[in-house]
Motif scaffolding. Sequence first.
Motif: not given
Length: 251
Positions: A1-4, A22-27, A32-47
Amino acid sequence: MTTAGPYVYGIVAVDHPVPARLRGVGRPAAPLELLPVGATAAVVSAAPVPLRARRRDLLAHQEVLLALALDGPVLPMRFGMLAPDAEAVRGQLEAGHERNVRALERLAGRVEMNVKVLPATGALAALVAEEPRIRELREAARDHPGYEANLRLGEAVAHTLARRAADVAQRIVPELAALAAARATGPQVAEAVSNMSFLVDRRDVPGFRAAVDRMSGRCRDRAELRLAGPLPCYSFVEPEGALAAASRTGA
């Protein structure tokens, strides 16, 4: 699968749990994974490429945010937020770190409850009983039937139903706002005369629901109240601003 990627769902505290199931978008659905920075993190996945607003992906996005919100505050992204790479996301999280921390603190223990007010359906009897103008037009249409008479009656009924619903909204919004920490006006919705969201302490959700139920019973001949929630707090944060330089809307 091609991803961005990464595809960004929202911002959480760095120690926020992410359920393994838990799973995100796509087929196939992306993990999911966390991208941490300091006291916060972004919840991301491949798209997937291209990312489109398919029903299954819209639902997956919403399910991720609902599941995350069960374990603590989330600054939710709208569907379709993509970033060129992980470092771009980390850079924007760092730039908006203090603002995001304050927003997470403000939303801790709170959820969004949405109330829409629509004209009542099946309320013609009450309309005829309470509105002299509608009675007159109804009698005129009955005594002198025809297209023009029916058109005048139909337009008057629609206008009066909307006015009565708007009167209800004007009364109940302050009452509901008194049960909430904040309120926000939502976008215009077809048929609805009011679309309001309320920031409610999670422990107060049952009381908020009960209040809406009481109001609904009290005004059923004038308006229909539609309650949705608990929801992620879309209306009370602007997380896209924290990632605007790194992200784009993908769908």
